[in-house]
Design an enzyme around this catalytic site. Structure first.
Site, PDB file in Angstrom:
ATOM      1  N   CYS A 123       0.875  -1.169   0.000  1.00 34.76           N
ATOM      2  CA  CYS A 123       0.000   0.000   0.000  1.00 34.76           C
ATOM      3  C   CYS A 123       0.911   1.218   0.000  1.00 34.76           C
ATOM      4  O   CYS A 123       1.690   1.416   0.932  1.00 34.76           O
ATOM      5  CB  CYS A 123      -0.897   0.010   1.235  1.00 34.76           C
ATOM      6  SG  CYS A 123      -1.723   1.605   1.479  1.00 34.76           S
ATOM      7  N   ASN A 157      10.290  -0.505  -8.897  1.00 33.49           N
ATOM      8  CA  ASN A 157      10.380  -1.255 -10.157  1.00 33.49           C
ATOM      9  C   ASN A 157       8.989  -1.401 -10.746  1.00 33.49           C
ATOM     10  O   ASN A 157       8.104  -2.003 -10.124  1.00 33.49           O
ATOM     11  CB  ASN A 157      10.976  -2.647  -9.941  1.00 33.49           C
ATOM     12  CG  ASN A 157      11.218  -3.361 -11.254  1.00 33.49           C
ATOM     13  OD1 ASN A 157      12.158  -3.052 -11.968  1.00 33.49           O
ATOM     14  ND2 ASN A 157      10.357  -4.311 -11.580  1.00 33.49           N
ATOM     15  N   GLU A 158       8.802  -0.810 -11.932  1.00 36.18           N
ATOM     16  CA  GLU A 158       7.513  -0.929 -12.621  1.00 36.18           C
ATOM     17  C   GLU A 158       6.347  -0.697 -11.666  1.00 36.18           C
ATOM     18  O   GLU A 158       5.498  -1.569 -11.467  1.00 36.18           O
ATOM     19  CB  GLU A 158       7.380  -2.295 -13.296  1.00 36.18           C
ATOM     20  CG  GLU A 158       8.331  -2.515 -14.446  1.00 36.18           C
ATOM     21  CD  GLU A 158       8.087  -3.817 -15.183  1.00 36.18           C
ATOM     22  OE1 GLU A 158       8.466  -3.920 -16.356  1.00 36.18           O
ATOM     23  OE2 GLU A 158       7.523  -4.752 -14.570  1.00 36.18           O
ATOM     24  N   CYS A 163      -4.520   0.461  -4.293  1.00 36.92           N
ATOM     25  CA  CYS A 163      -4.973  -0.086  -3.014  1.00 36.92           C
ATOM     26  C   CYS A 163      -6.256   0.628  -2.611  1.00 36.92           C
ATOM     27  O   CYS A 163      -6.449   1.810  -2.925  1.00 36.92           O
ATOM     28  CB  CYS A 163      -3.887   0.092  -1.951  1.00 36.92           C
ATOM     29  SG  CYS A 163      -4.352  -0.482  -0.294  1.00 36.92           S
ATOM     30  N   CYS A 165      -7.551   0.421   0.822  1.00 38.43           N
ATOM     31  CA  CYS A 165      -7.628   0.128   2.263  1.00 38.43           C
ATOM     32  C   CYS A 165      -8.111   1.345   3.046  1.00 38.43           C
ATOM     33  O   CYS A 165      -8.330   2.430   2.498  1.00 38.43           O
ATOM     34  CB  CYS A 165      -6.268  -0.328   2.775  1.00 38.43           C
ATOM     35  SG  CYS A 165      -5.037   0.995   2.853  1.00 38.43           S
ATOM     36  N   GLU A 316      14.487  -2.034 -20.001  1.00 36.03           N
ATOM     37  CA  GLU A 316      14.299  -3.476 -20.117  1.00 36.03           C
ATOM     38  C   GLU A 316      13.756  -3.836 -21.492  1.00 36.03           C
ATOM     39  O   GLU A 316      12.926  -3.127 -22.059  1.00 36.03           O
ATOM     40  CB  GLU A 316      13.315  -4.009 -19.067  1.00 36.03           C
ATOM     41  CG  GLU A 316      13.785  -3.978 -17.642  1.00 36.03           C
ATOM     42  CD  GLU A 316      12.776  -4.645 -16.706  1.00 36.03           C
ATOM     43  OE1 GLU A 316      11.932  -5.445 -17.188  1.00 36.03           O
ATOM     44  OE2 GLU A 316      12.816  -4.359 -15.495  1.00 36.03           O
ATOM     45  N   TRP A 324       5.335 -14.490 -19.786  1.00 42.08           N
ATOM     46  CA  TRP A 324       4.009 -14.256 -19.205  1.00 42.08           C
ATOM     47  C   TRP A 324       2.899 -14.185 -20.253  1.00 42.08           C
ATOM     48  O   TRP A 324       1.768 -13.864 -19.925  1.00 42.08           O
ATOM     49  CB  TRP A 324       4.024 -12.962 -18.390  1.00 42.08           C
ATOM     50  CG  TRP A 324       4.825 -11.858 -19.000  1.00 42.08           C
ATOM     51  CD1 TRP A 324       6.128 -11.550 -18.739  1.00 42.08           C
ATOM     52  CD2 TRP A 324       4.397 -10.918 -19.993  1.00 42.08           C
ATOM     53  NE1 TRP A 324       6.537 -10.478 -19.501  1.00 42.08           N
ATOM     54  CE2 TRP A 324       5.505 -10.065 -20.272  1.00 42.08           C
ATOM     55  CE3 TRP A 324       3.192 -10.711 -20.667  1.00 42.08           C
ATOM     56  CZ2 TRP A 324       5.425  -9.026 -21.195  1.00 42.08           C
ATOM     57  CZ3 TRP A 324       3.122  -9.677 -21.590  1.00 42.08           C
ATOM     58  CH2 TRP A 324       4.230  -8.854 -21.840  1.00 42.08           C
TER      59      TRP A 324
END
Length: 712
Positions: A123, A157-158, A163, A165, A316, A324
């Protein structure tokens, strides 16, 4: 201040672009590190990105840090003569933190509290996450910010996801108070009287997840402004977290650039809002095997646009395959090289990979790498990477720092219009914002016309043409800048779904396109939506273009029914449906050579060139080649990456220009086929890669061939 050179200085001093990528040696025994260094040097690698996912190793508990292994990794890399991009490791949480401090765990859109799980799993508003991430970034900078071979910092990273919450709910209420000042202003902005959604206290407002402000109609919003504000809020929180880590780094390293890796058209955050926070834009390019070259090029242009046109980092790409996708197709021989040079052609000053050595386990163990699990230099991926490394070492220093050729055409990409359309119930399930923007870019790319992709916050003064397809959401500032552009002699394209709503997703009241109604010279009385798989509508051009041709130009998906004002030129009309004979494409002249084009429907592949012809007519805007450059396949292997028999191959031509006026023209064959082309005189020059002069005339290009033609 220190005397540490800047990022540009570092690149210039080493004489070639950064070439390397992610290296995760903490996953392997130390005995193999030195052999890896030997192999990386053999492949021409001069940089490694370290420490991307090492938080659990670096910080075993709240008050305990252990940098000993990272120290040894850095020593090994430094002894090998390699530069370092240092990550902060804050892209994935340690398990102890998730267990002992549950506020760091996200709540998903279904209201479920997560446990320790995949990366970008925190979060972003958790006080615990903020405290420990900033502390770690600072400790890393204090320990390693002085390194002579450090060239950049890589935060997180990426960044991805959101979230919902209770902590985020509290922060969201505070954000709304700061933005609107009163609950009455929130109700007005959101039109909260709809479906009895009027709020009498900020405490009544919760994150708009599936348990709250979301319809049962495929995840559409009940109140568009509500969901849009949460999207904006969360994106700002992510940026705040990034900036906190950056500030911690800056206390110890005031010079080396700080970045994070973006993801092209990733839907969740408005990357244009990051321009002033990232010192250099970096991004990760993973095109699908069947992605057209124009789609890949547009992503590069978008990332360059996010950085204000400056060179970017290709942080990258895969040397061989992803892991994936449904079908993880290998890159064909030569394809990795061609895609790498394509990135450079569109503004990249680095070529980097995920990953340099293949993971031995985990969900990315089948992802391609420069060094495979065999640990040798005998694989095709290694050989091709080594060949590219040698090429970059030899010639890339000449290209470093040059800029993509100036463009007179701008294409607006707007994340917030994308969100607004996506959250709306209607007008069609066939609406794909990114795909429609790509269609316009692809036609300009086919013609080799330089294009800048710009945001809704940019100035458009330096352009002659601005294309704004599906620019659904326009605030007062954007309307003012577009009006000034047209009134100053610029040509603006609007389409169906342009200029419909304000920044709160409230429809402008009046004759569509309300804020630009007078300049557009048309009134959209109503809009029809048809299933494009079943029905298209033929378009009849006033000058007879397209009549009697093998393929009829058609409109698709949406069909605005227009009433044109006197003085508005009707360029094309609908050929069927109840609106047959009414305007489908119009032009309203303004000052100078400017005016507003209105495309009342989305043109298909046959119609698109006709639309663009009219937009560019009389502007003097031309491509880097007088005509689109195509190649005729002379042979190709039977392969999924080869063109269909006889299908012409569109050859990509892009140009970068150095400060001294030297031009570098990139000619790329994006197909797994040998093609013959007739190279025009304007492209003749010295090919840096082959170290040979290339003359105009017949030329054979090998599969995935690349020319880098230098002219003074």
């Amino acid at each position: 201040m220190t005397d540490t050179p800047t990022f540009a200085d570092r690149l210039a001093s080493q004489g070639c672009m950064l070439y390397g990528g992610d290296y995760n040696p903490e996953q392997w025994p130390e005995e193999i590190w030195h052999e890896d260094m030997r192999l990386l040097r053999e492949a021409g690698v001069n940089e490694v990105t370290l420490n991307v996912f090492s938080w659990a190793q670096l910080q075993p508990s709240e008050d305990e840090y252990d940098f000993s292994r990272l120290d040894r990794i850095i020593e090994t890399v430094t002894d090998a003569g390699l530069s370092i991009v240092m990550a902060t490791s804050t892209g994935a949480l340690p398990a102890w933190m998730a267990l002992r401090h549950p506020d760091v765990n996200r709540v998903d859109e279904k209201g479920r509290k997560m446990r320790h799980r995949e990366r970008h799993n925190a979060c972003i508003n958790s006080p615990t996450f903020r405290r420990y991430s900033v502390a770690l970034a600072g400790k890393l900078a204090e320990r390693y910010g002085h390194l002579d071979n450090l060239v950049a910092w890589h935060i997180g990273n990426e960044y991805g996801g959101m979230c919902w919450c209770d902590t985020c709910a509290e922060r969201f209420r505070d954000w709304l108070k700061a933005r609107y000042g009163s609950i009455e202003a929130v109700n007005e902005a959101w039109n909260a009287a709809f479906w009895s959604h009027t709020y009498h206290s900020f405490d009544e407002i919760f994150p708009p997840n599936e348990l709250g402000d979301m319809t049962s109609w495929g995840g559409k919003a009940i109140l568009g402004g509500y969901s849009l504000d949460y999207q904006r809020f969360y994106g700002e929180c992510v940026l705040d977290s990034y900036n906190e880590e950056k500030a911690a780094i800056r206390r110890f390293d005031p010079v080396n650039p700080v970045t994070t890796n973006m993801m092209g058209t990733y839907p969740t955050y408005d990357y244009f809002r990051w321009r002033d926070s990232v010192d250099v834009v970096s991004w990760d390019s993973y095109p699908r095997p069947d992605a057209p070259a124009a789609d890949v090029a547009m992503n590069h242009e978008l990332m360059r646009g996010v950085g204000g046109g400056r060179p970017f980092m290709l942080m990258e790409q895969t040397p061989s395959r992803q892991n994936w996708m449904a079908y993880n197709t290998q890159k064909r021989p030569g394809q990795m090289r061609e895609l790498s040079w394509q990135a450079v052609a569109h503004g990249a000053d680095t070529v980097q990979f995920f990953q340099l050595r293949q993971n031995r386990a985990g969900c990315e163990k089948f992802h391609g790498a420069l060094i495979g699990s065999d640990g040798t230099d005998r694989t095709r991926a290694f050989r091709e990477c080594a060949e590219l490394g040698a090429e970059l070492k030899r010639v890339s220093g000449r290209i470093l720092g040059s800029r993509v050729a100036p463009a007179k055409v701008a294409l607006v990409f707007d994340w917030q219009s994308r969100w607004g359309i996506g959250l709306s119930a209607g007008p069609t399930i066939s609406m794909d914002y990114v795909a429609e923007v790509r269609r316009w870019y692809a036609e300009l790319h086919r013609r080799n016309i330089p294009v800048d992709i710009v945001g809704p916050y940019d100035s458009y003064d330096r352009y002659d043409v601005v294309l704004a397809p599906c620019l659904y959401m326009m605030d007062a500032s954007l309307v003012s800048r577009l009006r000034a552009f047209v009134e100053g002699g610029g040509r603006l394209l609007l389409t169906s779904l342009s200029a419909l709503a304000d920044e709160h997703d409230s429809l402008y009241q009046g004759e569509i396109p309300v804020p630009l109604r007078d300049l557009a010279g048309v009134w959209v009385e109503e809009t029809d939506a048809l299933d494009p798989a079943k029905t298209v509508v033929p378009l009849w051009f006033a000058d007879g273009t397209g009549d009697g041709t093998a393929a009829t130009p058609n409109g698709r998906v949406l069909f605005d029914v227009l009433e044109a004002d006197e003085g508005t030129q009707v360029l094309a009309t609908y050929g069927t449906q109840y609106y047959a004979g009414t305007p489908a494409f119009t032009f309203r002249p303004s000052a100078g050579n400017g005016g507003v084009y209105y495309a009342a429907t989305f043109p298909d592949e046959t119609a698109m060139p006709l639309f663009v012809d009219r937009i560019l007519d009389g502007t003097g805007i031309a491509g880097l080649t007088a005509e689109p450059l195509t190649g005729t396949p002379v042979d190709s292997v039977a392969d999924i990456a080869a063109p269909a028999d006889g299908t012409p191959v569109t050859i990509e031509v892009t140009r970068r220009v150095a400060d001294d006026g030297t031009t570098f023209t990139f000619v790329l064959n994006p197909a797994y086929a040998t093609v013959s082309v007739d190279l025009p005189q304007e492209l003749a020059g010295h090919d840096l890669l082959a170290d040979a002069d290339i003359a105009a005339g017949p030329l054979t290009l090998a599969p995935y061939a690349v020319l880098v033609l230098e002219t003074a």
